[in-house]
Design a protein around this motif. Structure first.
Motif, short mmCIF file in Angstrom:
data_model
loop_
_atom_site.label_atom_id
_atom_site.label_comp_id
_atom_site.label_asym_id
_atom_site.label_seq_id
_atom_site.Cartn_x
_atom_site.Cartn_y
_atom_site.Cartn_z
N ARG A 52 0.84 -1.20 0.00
CA ARG A 52 0.00 0.00 0.00
C ARG A 52 0.88 1.26 0.00
O ARG A 52 1.98 1.26 0.53
CB ARG A 52 -0.93 0.01 1.21
CG ARG A 52 -2.10 -0.96 1.09
CD ARG A 52 -2.95 -0.92 2.35
NE ARG A 52 -4.31 -1.37 2.13
CZ ARG A 52 -4.70 -2.62 2.27
NH1 ARG A 52 -3.83 -3.55 2.63
NH2 ARG A 52 -5.96 -2.96 2.05
N CYS A 87 2.18 4.91 1.00
CA CYS A 87 2.30 5.80 2.15
C CYS A 87 2.95 7.10 1.69
O CYS A 87 3.68 7.13 0.70
CB CYS A 87 3.14 5.16 3.25
SG CYS A 87 2.59 3.53 3.79
N PHE A 145 -3.97 8.87 -5.15
CA PHE A 145 -3.96 7.76 -4.22
C PHE A 145 -4.84 6.62 -4.74
O PHE A 145 -5.92 6.86 -5.27
CB PHE A 145 -4.50 8.20 -2.85
CG PHE A 145 -3.58 9.10 -2.08
CD1 PHE A 145 -2.56 8.56 -1.31
CD2 PHE A 145 -3.73 10.47 -2.12
CE1 PHE A 145 -1.70 9.39 -0.59
CE2 PHE A 145 -2.89 11.31 -1.41
CZ PHE A 145 -1.87 10.76 -0.64
N TYR A 147 -7.51 6.25 4.30
CA TYR A 147 -6.22 6.78 4.74
C TYR A 147 -6.38 7.58 6.03
O TYR A 147 -7.42 8.20 6.28
CB TYR A 147 -5.61 7.69 3.67
CG TYR A 147 -5.26 6.95 2.39
CD1 TYR A 147 -3.98 6.43 2.19
CD2 TYR A 147 -6.21 6.77 1.39
CE1 TYR A 147 -3.66 5.74 1.02
CE2 TYR A 147 -5.90 6.09 0.22
CZ TYR A 147 -4.62 5.59 0.04
OH TYR A 147 -4.31 4.90 -1.11
N GLU A 175 -9.55 10.70 9.00
CA GLU A 175 -9.47 9.73 7.93
C GLU A 175 -10.22 10.25 6.70
O GLU A 175 -11.14 11.05 6.83
CB GLU A 175 -10.07 8.38 8.35
CG GLU A 175 -9.32 7.69 9.47
CD GLU A 175 -9.91 6.33 9.80
OE1 GLU A 175 -9.19 5.48 10.35
OE2 GLU A 175 -11.12 6.12 9.51
N ILE A 219 0.51 10.48 5.70
CA ILE A 219 -0.74 9.98 5.14
C ILE A 219 -0.52 8.50 4.86
O ILE A 219 0.27 8.13 3.97
CB ILE A 219 -1.14 10.73 3.86
CG1 ILE A 219 -1.32 12.23 4.15
CG2 ILE A 219 -2.41 10.14 3.27
CD1 ILE A 219 -1.64 13.07 2.93
N PRO A 248 -2.34 4.36 4.87
CA PRO A 248 -3.57 3.56 4.92
C PRO A 248 -3.94 3.21 6.35
O PRO A 248 -3.08 2.79 7.14
CB PRO A 248 -3.20 2.31 4.11
CG PRO A 248 -2.19 2.80 3.13
CD PRO A 248 -1.38 3.82 3.89
#
Length: 293
Positions: free
Chosen positions: A115, A117, A168, A173, A248, A283, A285
């Motif tokens: 994922r 970042c 993204f 997130y 989030e 930022i 997940p």
């Protein structure tokens, strides 16, 4: 079960006659690898030739890369990734990739999940009074991934704003500010903190805000120096790095860029505040934050 696995290992080593791990087709191993994490795949690659071949399969590593990994590659010079296998591309993107052509924003892949970042340096933010050394100083340090943090000595109007726009992948997130109360330094090889300038953070809370280009918003307030406060890790707020969660946001479609604006402020001018280090904004997940906890 243990005896069966032992027998299979012996077969793989050629000590008995019969089917074993070495007889499993590479394509079948690759199908199994689709459900494993990259560290697990690399560990199993040491078993035999079939496992090693499957662990280098582009099809396997393509499934581990995010849908927009080409956007990350576009941030790099073409000669850095041309002719690389998908496994090597995964390894390349697992290291920080500068997003702004400099060293103010970095993106990378989580090594376990693949994922995306992101980290945004204080250098990339608009900080009120940052150019006046009576208020702020830049401190070089190895405790920041950007090797520098902004240190506030004293100010009345405290405000930090930032913005980033990035495609993204679809995910949930979490955005956090990484802060430190007190000025840290090394003395005789040991880490020491000074709280000479630390004041004003327990009078009124700091307001953290976040908004996205599709209308999502979040707000939180924290007293950074509440007397006797112990954080969730059992540490006092002074003298250690703490990540303050702003909120989030959801990206439900991959492909289009999402703009995120974020800020923290304490603009009550009835009192001054100081002795705070501002490192960066993360930022990440949300599932990775939960795993860390």
């Amino acid at each position: 079960m243990g005896a069966s696995l032992s027998n299979l290992s012996e077969v793989a080593n050629g000590s008995t006659i019969g089917p074993g791990l070495g007889d499993i087709p590479e394509s079948c191993v690759a199908c199994v690898f689709l459900y494993l994490t990259p560290p697990e795949i690399c560990n199993l690659a040491r078993l035999n030739r079939a496992f090693r071949g499957a662990a280098s399969s582009d099809a396997v590593w393509e499934s581990k890369l995010p849908s927009n990994y080409q956007d990350l590659l576009d941030l790099l010079p073409p000669e850095r990734y041309q002719n690389l296998s998908k496994k090597d591309i995964y390894a390349l993107l697992s290291r920080p990739v500068p997003f702004d052509g400099g060293n103010k924003v970095e993106v990378w892949l989580d090594r376990i999940t693949g994922r995306i970042c992101m980290s945004i340096s204080a250098k990339a933010m608009a900080i009120t009074g940052i150019d006046d050394r009576r208020y702020w100083n830049w401190i070089p340090t190895e405790e920041s991934r950007f090797n520098v943090v902004a240190y506030l000595q004293q100010i009345w109007w405290f405000e930090v704003d930032g913005m980033v726009k990035f495609p993204f992948p679809a995910d949930i997130y979490t955005l956090t500010f990484r802060l430190h109360l007190g000025r840290f330094y090394k003395r005789l090889g040991r880490r020491t903190c000074s709280f000479e300038h630390t004041h004003g953070w327990g009078v009124k809370p700091v307001r953290f805000e976040m908004s996205t280009s599709d209308g999502q918003q979040a707000t939180h307030e924290f007293c950074l120096d509440e007397h006797g406060f112990i954080d969730v890790s059992g540490h006092r707020k002074r003298g250690c790095w703490i990540e303050y969660k702003v909120g989030e946001f959801l990206v439900d479609k991959s492909g289009s860029a999402t703009e995120i604006r974020f800020s923290m402020k304490q603009i009550d001018c009835t009192h001054s505040k100081g002795g705070l280090c501002v490192d960066s904004v993360f930022i990440v997940p949300s599932i990775l934050k939960d795993r860390k906890k």
